[in-house]
Design an enzyme around this catalytic site. Structure first.
Site, short mmCIF file in Angstrom:
data_model
loop_
_atom_site.label_atom_id
_atom_site.label_comp_id
_atom_site.label_asym_id
_atom_site.label_seq_id
_atom_site.Cartn_x
_atom_site.Cartn_y
_atom_site.Cartn_z
CE LYS A 174 6.03 18.76 -25.36
NZ LYS A 174 4.84 19.63 -25.61
CD GLU A 177 2.71 21.42 -28.53
OE1 GLU A 177 3.19 21.20 -29.66
OE2 GLU A 177 2.87 20.65 -27.56
N GLY A 227 1.42 9.70 -27.45
CA GLY A 227 1.05 10.54 -28.58
C GLY A 227 1.04 9.74 -29.87
N GLY A 228 1.24 10.43 -30.98
CA GLY A 228 1.17 9.80 -32.29
C GLY A 228 2.36 8.91 -32.60
CB THR A 231 5.49 12.21 -32.27
OG1 THR A 231 4.77 13.14 -33.08
CG2 THR A 231 6.35 12.99 -31.28
N GLY A 232 6.44 9.17 -32.03
CA GLY A 232 7.10 8.10 -31.28
C GLY A 232 8.34 7.59 -31.98
CD GLU A 249 -1.21 4.95 -24.87
OE1 GLU A 249 -1.65 4.79 -26.04
OE2 GLU A 249 -1.71 5.72 -24.05
CB CYS A 283 -4.61 6.17 -27.72
SG CYS A 283 -4.73 5.73 -25.97
CD GLU A 384 -4.53 7.13 -33.51
OE1 GLU A 384 -4.91 6.68 -32.41
OE2 GLU A 384 -3.40 7.62 -33.69
#
Length: 490
Positions: A174, A177, A227-228, A231-232, A249, A283, A384
């Site tokens: 994926k 988006e 990603g963030g 979300t992780g 990561e 990141c 962040e």
């Protein structure tokens, strides 16, 4: 206008919903493409296809040299289209063309690195008590769900796809988006080189639908996400249904420590590069600058002068040194953090505003920004921001530098600048971070592991470590003298 479709079972498909998302050029706010808005049903279909392909052995049963040949072919085709893909990446993401050219070259090198690795010997044998022989082999995990961010659209895709395929897995991928354009190019190449249908599939769509289904599915054996951190955490919870392997990561608030004995000009250059390359949307960005007190004022004076000279503009302009932020929503988030910094009492000494002049008002441009007089409890120091915003902290000695550097929930990266090699190494060994540099900042290599401590993630990408993340370890024990055990009486 180009419509970006999904790639499932070797075929280009419209989303089941029939809906397409507008893809925006962040330099001017114009629509550049329409991307498939996949949903849960599309994700389920792709996962089922990948499951069937893995179980059939159509990919994992190939000789290692045969898988390697496919990866080399992808690298060659990427290289042939490097100019086109770099241009599209800049159009989609906004970063300067010289940055996207580097990213494409690095993606090519990454495919070649893992193509070379897959044919190399691996496995271990152990000298256990006779008459047994024990060995360990690595096997593919199975179906791997790969979810990538928008800041390095092509490169992050390749960092995951190359080792996953090299190890013999099948893939459900994926893209972000927000920036899916060059993923389409990559999958055109995958189709062109003839990787068997079903081995690698791409589903476009939102993270909360497509990404969540990949993380939750009982038919996915591993999920790898960049990603963030928020979300992780969600992906970790979603993956518990079948206790799937995960690689994460995540975010960072990385310290860049400058001692008074550092090479002044080099430290200035790397301080700028550490935060303003990629417009701070990196990141591992050196978003916290830790300065020894005795050089603070001199360093800030020169840093501000240099930051104010950075040429901000559209990525396709040859003079541009820093491009726009990736989207209007992200720009608004970064600007909100700048306001938070002011309200918290930090002193703004550079930038701090959206750029409206020179025709940039329609895009998402923010000035290179610097805050001083910060305290460790401020949100701009702890959270962040993911933009061109540098926060400066002062320290008296090594001990305080280490304490400030480690006073964070994150542990992705760190830098130390000093001409005293022993001191630099002494400090870097005390920093709780996974990627560190001495007298430089940001160099990244396919050969070396990438990942962080604490809330910056789990697992490592790149190098042999990145390959091993996509494998399972199997112990095999062989009896060299087969006879009854005599354990139970006859």
């Amino acid at each position: 206008m180009k419509k970006l479709k999904m790639y499932i079972n070797g075929k280009w498909e419209d989303p089941s919903s029939g809906e397409f998302r507008d893809i925006i050029n962040p330099a001017n706010g114009e629509i550049i493409a329409k991307a498939a808005e996949g949903d849960i049903s599309d994700a389920k279909k792709a996962i089922a296809i990948a499951r069937e392909a893995f179980d059939s052995g159509i990919w994992s049963d190939l000789l290692a040299v045969e898988r390697a040949a496919f990866l080399y072919a992808i690298a060659d085709k990427l290289e042939e289209r490097a100019g086109e893909i770099s241009y599209l990446e800049t159009l989609d993401n906004g970063k300067p063309l010289h940055e996207t050219q580097f990213d494409v070259a690095d993606a090519v090198a990454c495919f070649r690195y893992y193509a070379g690795m897959v044919t190399k010997p691996d496995g271990v044998t152990y000298q256990v008590p006779d008459p047994m022989q024990a060995m360990v082999v690595r096997e593919p995990v199975g179906v791997c769900g790969l979810i990538v961010p928008w800041n390095f659209p092509l490169l992050m895709s390749v960092w995951k796809i190359a080792p996953a395929l090299a190890a013999g897995n099948t893939v459900v991928f994926k893209p972000s988006e927000v920036t899916p354009v060059t993923a389409q190019c990559l999958f055109e190449i995958i189709e062109e080189v003839g990787i068997p249908a079903g081995v690698i599939n791409m589903v476009m769509g939102a993270g909360k639908t497509v990404g969540n289904e990949i993380a939750e599915s009982l038919d996915v054996d591993k999920v790898s996400f960049t990603g963030g951190t928020a979300t992780g955490r969600h992906i970790m919870k979603a993956a518990t249904g079948n206790i799937k392997k995960i690689s994460l990561e995540l975010g960072g608030k990385s310290p860049n420590i400058i001692f008074a004995d550092a090479d002044f000009e080099a430290a200035i250059d790397y301080a700028l590069f550490g935060i303003y390359s990629g417009a701070g949307q990196v990141c591992s960005a050196g978003s916290r600058l830790l300065l020894e007190e005795s050089i603070h004022d001199q360093f800030i004076e020169e840093l501000v002068k240099r930051a104010q000279k950075i040429k901000v503009g559209p990525g396709h302009d040859d003079e541009t040194e820093m491009g726009p932020l990736v989207s209007k929503g992200h720009m608004e988030k970064v600007l909100s953090y700048i306001e938070i910094g002011k309200q918290e009492g930090a002193k703004l000494v550079c930038g701090g505003s959206q750029i409206m002049e020179d025709g940039m008002g329609a895009g998402y441009f923010v000035e290179p920004t610097i805050f001083i007089n910060t305290t460790p409890d401020m949100r701009i120091v702890r959270e962040e921001i993911f933009g061109p915003v540098l926060v400066v902290q002062k320290f008296k000695d090594e001990e305080e530098a280490v304490r400030l550097a480690n006073d964070t929930d994150y542990g992705l990266a760190a830098g130390v600048f000093s001409q005293d090699g022993a001191k630099a190494l002494r400090v870097i060994k005390k920093i709780r971070a996974g990627i560190t540099w001495i007298n430089c900042y940001h160099p990244t290599y396919n050969e070396a592991p990438w990942g962080g401590y604490k809330q910056s993630g789990i697992g490592r990408g790149l190098g042999t470590f990145g390959y091993e993340e996509f494998t399972e370890v199997k112990q095999i024990n062989i009896n060299l003298e087969v006879q009854p055990t005599g354990w139970f009486a006859k």
